[in-house]
Scaffold this motif. Structure first.
Motif, PDB file in Angstrom:
ATOM      1  N   ILE A 198       0.765  -1.233  -0.100  1.00  0.00           N
ATOM      2  CA  ILE A 198       0.060   0.041   0.019  1.00  0.00           C
ATOM      3  C   ILE A 198       0.943   1.222  -0.033  1.00  0.00           C
ATOM      4  O   ILE A 198       0.562   2.076  -0.613  1.00  0.00           O
ATOM      5  N   ASP A 199       1.890   1.235   0.904  1.00  0.00           N
ATOM      6  CA  ASP A 199       2.840   2.401   0.894  1.00  0.00           C
ATOM      7  C   ASP A 199       3.416   2.835  -0.621  1.00  0.00           C
ATOM      8  O   ASP A 199       3.414   3.824  -1.019  1.00  0.00           O
ATOM      9  N   SER A 200       3.856   1.543  -1.271  1.00  0.00           N
ATOM     10  CA  SER A 200       4.633   1.798  -2.629  1.00  0.00           C
ATOM     11  C   SER A 200       3.538   2.330  -3.636  1.00  0.00           C
ATOM     12  O   SER A 200       3.796   3.276  -4.514  1.00  0.00           O
ATOM     13  N   LEU A 201       2.308   1.851  -3.450  1.00  0.00           N
ATOM     14  CA  LEU A 201       1.285   2.280  -4.396  1.00  0.00           C
ATOM     15  C   LEU A 201       0.923   3.755  -4.431  1.00  0.00           C
ATOM     16  O   LEU A 201       0.898   4.495  -5.221  1.00  0.00           O
ATOM     17  N   VAL A 202       0.739   3.999  -3.007  1.00  0.00           N
ATOM     18  CA  VAL A 202       0.572   5.583  -2.647  1.00  0.00           C
ATOM     19  C   VAL A 202       1.784   6.391  -3.224  1.00  0.00           C
ATOM     20  O   VAL A 202       1.473   7.355  -3.848  1.00  0.00           O
ATOM     21  N   LYS A 203       2.946   5.813  -2.901  1.00  0.00           N
ATOM     22  CA  LYS A 203       4.077   6.648  -3.428  1.00  0.00           C
ATOM     23  C   LYS A 203       4.116   6.878  -4.622  1.00  0.00           C
ATOM     24  O   LYS A 203       4.643   7.788  -5.294  1.00  0.00           O
ATOM     25  N   THR A 204       3.705   5.502  -5.609  1.00  0.00           N
ATOM     26  CA  THR A 204       4.081   5.816  -7.100  1.00  0.00           C
ATOM     27  C   THR A 204       2.966   6.115  -7.799  1.00  0.00           C
ATOM     28  O   THR A 204       3.208   7.105  -9.054  1.00  0.00           O
ATOM     29  N   TYR A 205       1.570   6.085  -7.397  1.00  0.00           N
ATOM     30  CA  TYR A 205       0.516   6.406  -8.206  1.00  0.00           C
ATOM     31  C   TYR A 205      -0.486   7.537  -7.348  1.00  0.00           C
ATOM     32  O   TYR A 205      -1.217   8.107  -8.109  1.00  0.00           O
ATOM     33  N   GLY A 206      -0.092   7.781  -6.153  1.00  0.00           N
ATOM     34  CA  GLY A 206      -0.977   8.762  -5.406  1.00  0.00           C
ATOM     35  C   GLY A 206      -1.828   7.975  -4.638  1.00  0.00           C
ATOM     36  O   GLY A 206      -2.401   6.855  -4.686  1.00  0.00           O
ATOM     37  N   ALA A 207      -2.596   8.792  -3.641  1.00  0.00           N
ATOM     38  CA  ALA A 207      -3.416   8.489  -2.629  1.00  0.00           C
ATOM     39  C   ALA A 207      -4.857   8.030  -3.340  1.00  0.00           C
ATOM     40  O   ALA A 207      -5.562   7.429  -2.731  1.00  0.00           O
ATOM     41  N   ASP A 208      -5.064   8.711  -4.395  1.00  0.00           N
ATOM     42  CA  ASP A 208      -6.396   8.404  -5.038  1.00  0.00           C
ATOM     43  C   ASP A 208      -6.346   7.190  -5.738  1.00  0.00           C
ATOM     44  O   ASP A 208      -5.693   6.919  -6.885  1.00  0.00           O
ATOM     45  N   THR A 209      -7.096   6.203  -5.452  1.00  0.00           N
ATOM     46  CA  THR A 209      -6.807   4.873  -5.858  1.00  0.00           C
ATOM     47  C   THR A 209      -7.268   4.594  -7.305  1.00  0.00           C
ATOM     48  O   THR A 209      -7.142   3.495  -7.898  1.00  0.00           O
ATOM     49  N   ALA A 210      -8.194   5.809  -7.848  1.00  0.00           N
ATOM     50  CA  ALA A 210      -8.669   5.648  -9.136  1.00  0.00           C
ATOM     51  C   ALA A 210      -7.404   5.511 -10.090  1.00  0.00           C
ATOM     52  O   ALA A 210      -7.607   5.053 -11.151  1.00  0.00           O
ATOM     53  N   SER A 211      -6.153   6.005  -9.724  1.00  0.00           N
ATOM     54  CA  SER A 211      -5.133   5.801 -10.533  1.00  0.00           C
ATOM     55  C   SER A 211      -4.486   4.477 -10.307  1.00  0.00           C
ATOM     56  O   SER A 211      -3.465   4.281 -11.106  1.00  0.00           O
ATOM     57  N   TRP A 212      -4.884   3.362  -9.511  1.00  0.00           N
ATOM     58  CA  TRP A 212      -4.483   2.042  -9.286  1.00  0.00           C
ATOM     59  C   TRP A 212      -5.141   1.201 -10.242  1.00  0.00           C
ATOM     60  O   TRP A 212      -4.838   0.036 -10.231  1.00  0.00           O
ATOM     61  N   GLN A 213      -5.755   1.760 -11.088  1.00  0.00           N
ATOM     62  CA  GLN A 213      -6.461   0.800 -11.928  1.00  0.00           C
ATOM     63  C   GLN A 213      -5.705  -0.082 -12.838  1.00  0.00           C
ATOM     64  O   GLN A 213      -4.637   0.344 -13.405  1.00  0.00           O
ATOM     65  N   TRP A 214      -5.856  -1.459 -12.969  1.00  0.00           N
ATOM     66  CA  TRP A 214      -5.031  -2.399 -13.273  1.00  0.00           C
ATOM     67  C   TRP A 214      -4.298  -2.123 -14.781  1.00  0.00           C
ATOM     68  O   TRP A 214      -3.242  -2.272 -15.215  1.00  0.00           O
ATOM     69  N   GLY A 215      -5.245  -1.796 -15.693  1.00  0.00           N
ATOM     70  CA  GLY A 215      -5.042  -1.379 -16.846  1.00  0.00           C
ATOM     71  C   GLY A 215      -3.836  -0.212 -17.164  1.00  0.00           C
ATOM     72  O   GLY A 215      -3.021  -0.266 -17.876  1.00  0.00           O
ATOM     73  N   LYS A 216      -4.031   0.520 -16.285  1.00  0.00           N
ATOM     74  CA  LYS A 216      -3.148   1.702 -16.257  1.00  0.00           C
ATOM     75  C   LYS A 216      -1.632   1.378 -15.573  1.00  0.00           C
ATOM     76  O   LYS A 216      -0.656   1.736 -16.165  1.00  0.00           O
ATOM     77  N   VAL A 217      -1.787   0.687 -14.658  1.00  0.00           N
ATOM     78  CA  VAL A 217      -0.622   0.168 -13.921  1.00  0.00           C
ATOM     79  C   VAL A 217       0.184  -0.840 -14.658  1.00  0.00           C
ATOM     80  O   VAL A 217       1.426  -0.670 -14.797  1.00  0.00           O
ATOM     81  N   LYS A 218      -0.461  -1.616 -15.261  1.00  0.00           N
ATOM     82  CA  LYS A 218       0.280  -2.803 -16.056  1.00  0.00           C
ATOM     83  C   LYS A 218       0.823  -2.018 -17.482  1.00  0.00           C
ATOM     84  O   LYS A 218       1.904  -2.398 -17.530  1.00  0.00           O
ATOM     85  N   ASN A 219      -0.072  -1.009 -17.849  1.00  0.00           N
ATOM     86  CA  ASN A 219       0.952  -0.133 -18.929  1.00  0.00           C
ATOM     87  C   ASN A 219       1.049  -1.055 -19.931  1.00  0.00           C
ATOM     88  O   ASN A 219       2.490  -0.838 -20.297  1.00  0.00           O
ATOM     89  N   THR A 220       0.425  -1.923 -20.793  1.00  0.00           N
ATOM     90  CA  THR A 220       0.796  -2.643 -21.703  1.00  0.00           C
ATOM     91  C   THR A 220       1.515  -1.751 -22.734  1.00  0.00           C
ATOM     92  O   THR A 220       0.921  -0.610 -23.462  1.00  0.00           O
ATOM     93  N   HIS A 221       2.495  -2.172 -23.464  1.00  0.00           N
ATOM     94  CA  HIS A 221       3.253  -1.615 -24.432  1.00  0.00           C
ATOM     95  C   HIS A 221       3.297  -2.519 -25.799  1.00  0.00           C
ATOM     96  O   HIS A 221       3.471  -3.641 -25.523  1.00  0.00           O
ATOM     97  N   ILE A 222       2.994  -1.912 -26.764  1.00  0.00           N
ATOM     98  CA  ILE A 222       3.437  -2.506 -28.141  1.00  0.00           C
ATOM     99  C   ILE A 222       4.433  -1.734 -28.841  1.00  0.00           C
ATOM    100  O   ILE A 222       3.844  -0.615 -29.456  1.00  0.00           O
ATOM    101  N   ASN A 223       5.407  -1.964 -28.545  1.00  0.00           N
ATOM    102  CA  ASN A 223       6.508  -1.135 -29.291  1.00  0.00           C
ATOM    103  C   ASN A 223       6.997  -1.510 -30.643  1.00  0.00           C
ATOM    104  O   ASN A 223       6.850  -2.515 -31.099  1.00  0.00           O
ATOM    105  N   HIS A 224       7.069  -0.376 -31.164  1.00  0.00           N
ATOM    106  CA  HIS A 224       8.067  -0.747 -32.641  1.00  0.00           C
ATOM    107  C   HIS A 224       9.259  -1.415 -32.451  1.00  0.00           C
ATOM    108  O   HIS A 224       9.841  -1.072 -31.431  1.00  0.00           O
TER     109      HIS A 224
END
Length: 805
Positions: free
Chosen positions: A682-708
């Motif tokens: 919980i501490d690391s999630l707050v530190k990385t993404y903020g206390a608003d848990t809406a920013s903890w949504q899995w799709g955003k955190v996983k951040n899937t990349h399809i790179n060139h």
């Protein structure tokens, strides 16, 4: 003064012209790039394909290329020579730069394009013997008249397209990197196949497990690196009777197997490598005919690894995905059968210590005599600099990949060891796909399987006679149990591979009583199988979920299968979350921590893109594994025990001697580790993404990349918001996942669905470059157009191109 000013202006003009037409460092020549006549402007496309006649030298008869509304070509040829000539031409037309760059990468030739910064990578590929491997494969293909016809005609087709190019037509990557395509060769077809072999069968844990043995002993290795999964669901159903008399196994060498110094490990094989496939019998489907599904899990890149095609000749009508750079359909179907593959993870890469006679490295000790090495001189051309000469010494095992002070990128290669890799041997994998494309029944399928060697694959199968089957297919060395799990003494003949498991003895099953066959990279067989294939397989989470669902399902439709391919049930959480929550001291939690624990208690354990619980659990599980294993296995040259062992350790509180953190004075319990790792989460999630848990949504955190492939931001798709993760049926992770999803409904009229995360065109300026990413991320698939006549009418046909000599 006038002449001085003239000289100055002339010099300025010359300098300006030089800058416009030459690379400055990594920057492209801006004059060429921005030219309205030949620069990147010319790469803009509107996606329309016009009816046209094109010249293709070498054709025996005209070939019709019918393009559908998704830019998928359907090739109608009157003979197989023309079919593969046209396939090479079309592949090059839409994916030339990708094909050439991947074969340069396989061969260790990237420095020719980008300069000295690629030298470490190129040296690694040369030491791994990739060109040596491709030469052996090419030799085998050219000795077979059918394979020779296919790759020779394909090569001519690629070259015909290259020769038709003017500067303005070059794919944009050539303009950015300021170079031109070179002639295609049959060796490049082999290199592309080896590129896939390296990706799927080019890793090993031999060094890490040997280090564990040396530091912690056999008992530790037997308990932590044992290949005994928490669930036993082999690919070939348990209890299957083996209808052969097994060969006698070689006698294990019991002494001096391990000989290793601890070496740094900074590049492990991608743990997310994996795939799913399954087929259900008609007794379980709504149509009464089998349904086959497949989704290979590979690195997610643009241009996409796959290119969809239909190939039609008098003896062939195959549809599916192809590999640009190689003829045939690789995963697909025809009017009678369908097939798909997953990786077996067979142990076909072993390491042997080498004792040279002297510093010349011309002889090495083997069977108490000095045996001669062979040398392969590698000339690595470097853009803008002098070429680099490198020497790789080969023993009868294979190349000595690193010696002395040599430093390669993959330091999991042990220093001073020769590599025995099945990928170096002559092989005929292309024959498998030539035959599958034309197969009409189970016997044809089995014949196709007999040619496949490496990387071993689980070929799932279904046909319109209501047969389903799976072969764990490949060439497997005849080994004693665990041979090659550790580094071995290369001077002892008894440590060599002693023979081969006969093809007929490869694990397989046809029409099992349960009504379905499936594979998801788990153990191939139960313990009754008499041979050793590998000790290390993927944790059976995906396999368990697939089998669990298929066993429950009846009257199955394609829509049911689509939902299962997109299934994001987290079986790790299903297995251990309850025990983890019981380890948390709730009285000591703050408000946010209590809220998150409460959410986890009511979680359906689905890893949807909007799930916050998945983010919390995934982070917690990662932190807990670090807390358990990092003090013993976190240093360089080691690797953590597999997911199986971590699950059993947390679920049953076993392996207690490994739970205490040896770096602290106090003795930690598993409960303490679970509690503290939750607080840290919980501490690391707050530190990385903020206390608003809406920013903890899995799709955003996983951040899937399809790179060139070159990681050019403008040509990449970042982020892709989607559900799933490794270990789930929908195994979509950060930059790895389902590279093609396919569902085939067999029957009197085949129906098929498919999608991959990209588009048919390799041109970033085309609307077909990434048009399938959005529906793919939402788990959707498109019905595939299947044609049987070049004159067939269909609303989805967008244009017809005629290729003529």
């Amino acid at each position: 003064m006038k002449w001085l000013l003239s000289i100055f202006l002339a010099s300025l003009s010359i300098g300006f012209c030089y800058v416009l037409n030459n690379r400055i460092g990594a920057l492209p020549p801006v004059g060429k790039l921005f030219s309205p006549f030949s620069g990147f402007w010319q790469n803009n496309e509107n996606g329309e394909v016009t009816e046209s006649d094109l010249t293709l030298p070498g054709l025996i008869a005209p070939v019709k290329v019918i393009m559908d509304d998704n830019l998928v070509p359907h090739l109608f040829a009157r003979n197989n020579h023309d079919l593969y000539l046209a396939q090479g031409f079309i592949h090059a037309r839409y994916r030339l730069w990708q094909m050439e760059f991947q074969t340069h990468a396989a061969a260790g030739r990237v420095s020719e394009i980008v300069g000295a910064r690629a030298l470490p990578y190129d040296r690694q590929q040369r030491h791994f013997g990739m060109v040596y491997a491709a030469e052996n494969a090419e030799s085998a293909m050219m000795d077979d008249p059918v394979m020779k016809e296919a790759i020779t005609a394909y090569t001519e087709g690629v070259n015909a397209f290259i020769q038709s190019l003017s500067v303005k037509d070059l794919p944009i990557e050539y303009k950015l990197l300021d170079y031109h395509p070179e002639p295609w060769t049959t060796l490049k077809c082999a290199l592309l196949l080896k590129y896939m072999t390296y990706d799927l069968a080019g890793g090993s844990s031999d060094l890490a497990v040997s280090n564990a043995m040396k530091k912690y002993g056999k008992e530790a290795v037997d308990s932590l690196f044992n290949g005994h999964p928490y669930l036993s669901e082999p690919i070939i159903p348990a209890g299957t009777i083996w209808d052969f008399v097994p060969l006698k196994l070689p006698v294990p060498a019991t002494a001096k197997q391990v000989s290793v110094d601890i070496a740094p490990l900074d590049h492990a094989p991608n743990p997310a490598n994996g795939s799913n496939n399954w087929a259900v019998n008609g007794s379980k489907t709504a149509s009464g005919f089998p349904i086959l599904c497949g989704d290979p899990h590979l690195g997610l890149n643009l241009p996409s690894i796959w290119y969809q095609m239909q190939l039609i000749s008098p003896d062939c009508n195959a549809t599916g995905v192809t590999l640009p750079g190689v003829p045939t359909v690789i995963i697909g179907f025809n009017d009678h059968i369908a097939w798909s593959e997953t990786n077996v993870d067979a142990d076909i890469l072993d390491w042997y210590s080498v004792k040279f006679r002297d510093e010349s490295h011309l002889e090495y000790l083997y069977d108490n005599t000095w045996k001669k090495t062979s040398m392969r001189i590698e000339l690595i051309k470097v853009r803008g600099e002098n070429a680099v000469m490198d020497t790789v010494f080969y023993t009868h095992h294979g190349p000595v990949v690193t010696m002395g002070d040599e430093k390669l990128m993959r330091s999991d290669f042990p220093v001073g060891y020769a590599m025995r890799w099945l990928g170096h041997d002559r092989s005929e994998e292309l024959n498998t796909f030539l035959l599958l494309d034309r197969a009409r029944n189970y016997d044809d399928y089995v014949k196709a399987m007999s040619y496949f060697q490496c990387p071993a694959q689980n070929f799932i199968y279904a046909d319109d006679d209501n047969n389903i089957a799976v072969w764990v297919d490949g060439r497997f060395p005849l080994k004693w149990k665990d041979q090659g799990k550790f580094l071995m003494d290369g001077s002892r003949p008894e440590n060599d591979w002693q023979g081969w498991i006969p093809f007929e003895h490869d694990p397989h099953v046809k029409n099992p009583a349960r009504g379905f066959v499936s594979s998801a990279n788990q153990l191939s067989t139960d313990s009754t199988y008499p041979y050793y294939i590998n000790w290390q397989m993927d944790a059976p989470m995906r396999a368990h979920r697939i089998n669990q669902q298929l066993a429950l399902m009846n009257n199955i439709t394609a829509e049911d299968m689509r939902a299962l391919q997109y299934d994001s049930k987290n079986l790790v959480a299903d297995f251990v979350l309850q025990e983890m929550m019981e380890g948390v001291d709730q009285a000591s939690l703050d408000k946010l921590q209590k809220e998150q624990l409460l959410l986890l208690r009511g979680w359906d354990q689905l890893a949807g893109a909007g799930s916050i619980e998945q983010t919390v659990f995934n982070t917690w599980w990662s932190n807990l594994k670090i807390a358990i294993w990092n003090d013993e296995f976190g240093e360089e040259g080691f690797e953590y025990p597999g997911t199986d062992i971590s699950l059993q350790t947390v679920k049953y509180n076993i392996n207690r001697q490994w739970i205490d953190d040896k770096r602290t004075v106090q003795v930690e319990s598993l409960q303490q580790l679970m509690h503290q790792s939750f607080i840290n989460t919980i501490d690391s999630l707050v530190k990385t993404y903020g206390a608003d848990t809406a920013s903890w949504q899995w799709g955003k955190v996983k951040n899937t990349h399809i790179n060139h492939l070159l990681h050019i931001g403008a040509f990449s798709r970042i982020p892709v918001i989607t559900s799933g993760n490794s270990g789930m049926v929908n195994a979509t992770g950060y930059d790895h996942g389902p590279s093609w999803r396919m569902i085939i409904e067999l029957g009197k009229k085949v129906k098929a669905y498919g999608i991959f995360p990209g588009g048919q065109s390799g041109n970033p300026g085309s609307p077909f470059y990434e048009n399938m990413i959005e529906p793919w991320s939402n788990g959707l698939q498109q019905e595939l157009l299947i044609l049987h006549s070049p004159d067939e009418k269909n609303d989805r046909i967008s244009a017809v191109i005629t290729l003529r000599n």
